[in-house]
Design a protein around this motif. Structure first.
Motif, mmCIF file in Angstrom:
data_model
loop_
_atom_site.group_PDB
_atom_site.id
_atom_site.type_symbol
_atom_site.label_atom_id
_atom_site.label_comp_id
_atom_site.label_asym_id
_atom_site.label_seq_id
_atom_site.Cartn_x
_atom_site.Cartn_y
_atom_site.Cartn_z
ATOM 1 N N GLU A 131 0.867 -1.223 -0.043
ATOM 2 C CA GLU A 131 0.012 0.219 -0.079
ATOM 3 C C GLU A 131 0.838 1.301 -0.145
ATOM 4 O OE1 GLU A 131 -3.570 0.326 -0.481
ATOM 5 O OE2 GLU A 131 -3.076 -1.769 -0.816
ATOM 6 N N ARG A 132 1.955 1.217 0.720
ATOM 7 C CA ARG A 132 2.809 2.465 0.602
ATOM 8 C C ARG A 132 3.512 2.657 -0.593
ATOM 9 N NH1 ARG A 132 3.910 0.256 5.932
ATOM 10 N NH2 ARG A 132 5.587 -0.686 5.272
ATOM 11 N N LEU A 133 3.828 1.631 -1.197
ATOM 12 C CA LEU A 133 4.528 1.539 -2.471
ATOM 13 C C LEU A 133 3.492 2.023 -3.628
ATOM 14 C CD1 LEU A 133 6.616 -1.859 -2.398
ATOM 15 C CD2 LEU A 133 7.365 0.403 -2.060
ATOM 16 N N ARG A 134 2.294 1.770 -3.463
ATOM 17 C CA ARG A 134 1.504 2.211 -4.274
ATOM 18 C C ARG A 134 0.812 3.487 -4.168
ATOM 19 N NH1 ARG A 134 -2.121 -3.346 -4.797
ATOM 20 N NH2 ARG A 134 -0.470 -4.519 -6.265
ATOM 21 N N LYS A 135 1.155 4.219 -3.237
ATOM 22 C CA LYS A 135 0.770 5.552 -3.043
ATOM 23 C C LYS A 135 1.550 6.403 -3.710
ATOM 24 C CE LYS A 135 -0.535 6.510 1.267
ATOM 25 N NZ LYS A 135 -0.567 6.958 2.729
ATOM 26 N N PRO A 136 0.955 7.468 -4.457
ATOM 27 C CA PRO A 136 1.598 8.322 -5.307
ATOM 28 C C PRO A 136 2.504 9.226 -4.393
ATOM 29 C CG PRO A 136 -0.766 8.843 -5.335
ATOM 30 C CD PRO A 136 -0.562 7.536 -4.470
ATOM 31 N N ALA A 137 3.352 9.710 -5.060
ATOM 32 C CA ALA A 137 4.259 10.708 -4.257
ATOM 33 C C ALA A 137 3.710 12.011 -4.389
ATOM 34 C CB ALA A 137 5.768 10.995 -5.008
ATOM 35 N N PRO A 138 4.027 12.955 -3.194
ATOM 36 C CA PRO A 138 3.195 13.952 -3.116
ATOM 37 C C PRO A 138 3.938 15.013 -4.164
ATOM 38 C CG PRO A 138 4.598 13.761 -1.164
ATOM 39 C CD PRO A 138 4.694 12.441 -2.048
ATOM 40 N N VAL A 139 2.829 15.781 -4.480
ATOM 41 C CA VAL A 139 3.197 16.819 -5.556
ATOM 42 C C VAL A 139 3.318 18.175 -4.597
ATOM 43 C CG1 VAL A 139 2.608 18.129 -7.609
ATOM 44 C CG2 VAL A 139 1.763 15.536 -7.138
ATOM 45 N N MET A 140 4.712 18.530 -4.914
ATOM 46 C CA MET A 140 5.119 19.776 -4.234
ATOM 47 C C MET A 140 4.786 21.024 -4.996
ATOM 48 S SD MET A 140 6.005 18.741 -1.292
ATOM 49 C CE MET A 140 6.324 17.106 -0.714
ATOM 50 N N PRO A 141 4.263 22.248 -4.400
ATOM 51 C CA PRO A 141 3.873 23.239 -5.110
ATOM 52 C C PRO A 141 5.155 24.081 -5.531
ATOM 53 C CG PRO A 141 3.479 23.732 -2.865
ATOM 54 C CD PRO A 141 3.903 22.193 -3.300
ATOM 55 N N ASP A 142 5.273 24.905 -6.483
ATOM 56 C CA ASP A 142 6.316 25.748 -6.801
ATOM 57 C C ASP A 142 6.621 26.628 -5.567
ATOM 58 O OD1 ASP A 142 6.889 24.638 -9.146
ATOM 59 O OD2 ASP A 142 5.643 26.204 -10.435
ATOM 60 N N GLY A 143 7.707 26.687 -5.224
ATOM 61 C CA GLY A 143 8.086 27.519 -4.009
ATOM 62 C C GLY A 143 8.322 26.751 -2.846
ATOM 63 N N TYR A 144 8.220 25.511 -2.845
ATOM 64 C CA TYR A 144 8.157 24.598 -1.701
ATOM 65 C C TYR A 144 9.767 24.405 -1.589
ATOM 66 C CZ TYR A 144 8.223 20.966 1.791
ATOM 67 O OH TYR A 144 8.546 20.151 2.753
ATOM 68 N N ASP A 145 10.428 24.689 -0.420
ATOM 69 C CA ASP A 145 12.113 24.444 -0.202
ATOM 70 C C ASP A 145 11.966 23.129 0.612
ATOM 71 O OD1 ASP A 145 14.422 24.312 0.568
ATOM 72 O OD2 ASP A 145 14.631 26.264 1.298
ATOM 73 N N PRO A 146 12.149 21.978 0.106
ATOM 74 C CA PRO A 146 12.041 20.859 0.850
ATOM 75 C C PRO A 146 13.264 20.835 1.996
ATOM 76 C CG PRO A 146 13.252 20.395 -1.430
ATOM 77 C CD PRO A 146 12.860 21.799 -1.385
ATOM 78 N N GLU A 147 14.452 21.582 2.080
ATOM 79 C CA GLU A 147 15.342 21.529 2.915
ATOM 80 C C GLU A 147 14.989 22.537 4.355
ATOM 81 O OE1 GLU A 147 19.146 23.186 1.650
ATOM 82 O OE2 GLU A 147 19.042 21.747 -0.350
ATOM 83 N N THR A 148 13.909 23.370 4.002
ATOM 84 C CA THR A 148 13.413 23.996 5.279
ATOM 85 C C THR A 148 12.274 23.471 5.560
ATOM 86 O OG1 THR A 148 12.708 26.000 3.887
ATOM 87 C CG2 THR A 148 14.936 25.911 4.694
ATOM 88 N N GLY A 149 11.304 23.155 4.611
ATOM 89 C CA GLY A 149 10.139 23.006 4.720
ATOM 90 C C GLY A 149 8.935 24.168 4.622
ATOM 91 N N LEU A 150 9.670 25.254 4.013
ATOM 92 C CA LEU A 150 9.044 26.451 4.089
ATOM 93 C C LEU A 150 8.323 26.777 2.651
ATOM 94 C CD1 LEU A 150 11.093 28.578 6.337
ATOM 95 C CD2 LEU A 150 8.939 27.417 6.952
ATOM 96 N N PHE A 151 7.538 27.318 2.400
ATOM 97 C CA PHE A 151 6.910 28.118 1.369
ATOM 98 C C PHE A 151 7.696 29.532 0.997
ATOM 99 C CE2 PHE A 151 4.207 30.213 -1.583
ATOM 100 C CZ PHE A 151 4.115 29.245 -2.724
ATOM 101 N N ASN A 152 8.145 29.612 -0.111
ATOM 102 C CA ASN A 152 8.897 30.918 -0.528
ATOM 103 C C ASN A 152 8.661 31.112 -2.078
ATOM 104 O OD1 ASN A 152 10.431 32.958 -1.473
ATOM 105 N ND2 ASN A 152 12.261 32.274 -0.170
ATOM 106 N N PRO A 153 7.678 32.147 -2.516
ATOM 107 C CA PRO A 153 7.333 32.120 -3.874
ATOM 108 C C PRO A 153 8.349 32.361 -4.767
ATOM 109 C CG PRO A 153 6.402 33.882 -2.388
ATOM 110 C CD PRO A 153 6.943 32.976 -1.324
ATOM 111 N N VAL A 154 9.576 32.976 -4.103
ATOM 112 C CA VAL A 154 10.698 32.967 -5.120
ATOM 113 C C VAL A 154 11.652 32.029 -5.194
ATOM 114 C CG1 VAL A 154 10.431 35.704 -4.990
ATOM 115 C CG2 VAL A 154 11.950 34.509 -3.344
ATOM 116 N N PHE A 155 11.592 30.950 -4.425
ATOM 117 C CA PHE A 155 12.735 29.867 -4.313
ATOM 118 C C PHE A 155 12.400 28.900 -5.817
ATOM 119 C CE2 PHE A 155 12.976 25.281 -3.621
ATOM 120 C CZ PHE A 155 14.508 25.280 -3.229
#
Length: 158
Positions: A131-155
């Motif tokens: 079930e975990r393998l079949r779950k689609p990967a989350p789609v990250m919005p533009d501006g999402y910084d995976p290193e900080t976990g913050l949303f920055n519209p200029v990132f």
């Protein structure tokens, strides 16, 4: 004289494959694979898996379950090749590990295995991993910084 045309349907695609030195050593895995996938799975040894993963038929695979025990620790390079070949085809990898050292398990996970289930399989563990393998990967919005976990519209992602 009359004749009937017989319609032969294509066999159902293989959705998953166990890969091991000897799958008979993992009888609970066989039972769980049959319960989860019916006839839509196969079994291969390490060498055959490398050949199969190069074939067009392998594109129907959703995942491979690589079953290893302590006797396979000396074959890490071969197992690594299988994991790498599966990941190159965007096939998910779940490790079924029986008495594998933490160091070897860590190395296989670093190579790209997507999940891990101990053997003997706890009840429902293979189902949960699938079930975990079949779950689609989350789609990250533009501006999402995976290193900080913050949303920055200029990132701008790298």
């Amino acid at each position: 004289m009359t004749s009937k045309a017989t319609v032969q349907s294509d066999p159902a695609p293989i959705l998953a494959c166990t890969i091991s030195r000897d799958v008979q050593r993992f009888d609970l895995l066989i039972d769980d694979m049959e319960q989860e996938l019916g006839e839509a799975w196969g079994d291969l040894g390490f060498e055959d898996a490398l050949v199969f993963l190069k074939q067009p038929d392998s594109k129907s695979l959703q995942f491979v379950a690589i079953a290893v025990d302590s006797e396979d620790e000396t074959e890490l390079s071969k197992i690594s090749e299988v994991i790498t070949a599966a990941k190159a085809k965007k096939i998910k990898v779940v490790l079924i590990a029986n008495q594998i050292s933490p160091t070897i398990l860590h190395q296989m996970l670093k190579l790209g295995a997507d999940d891990f289930v101990p053997y003997p399989l706890p009840e429902g563990a293979l189902h949960d991993a699938i079930e975990r393998l079949r779950k689609p990967a989350p789609v990250m919005p533009d501006g999402y910084d995976p290193e900080t976990g913050l949303f920055n519209p200029v990132f701008k992602p790298r």
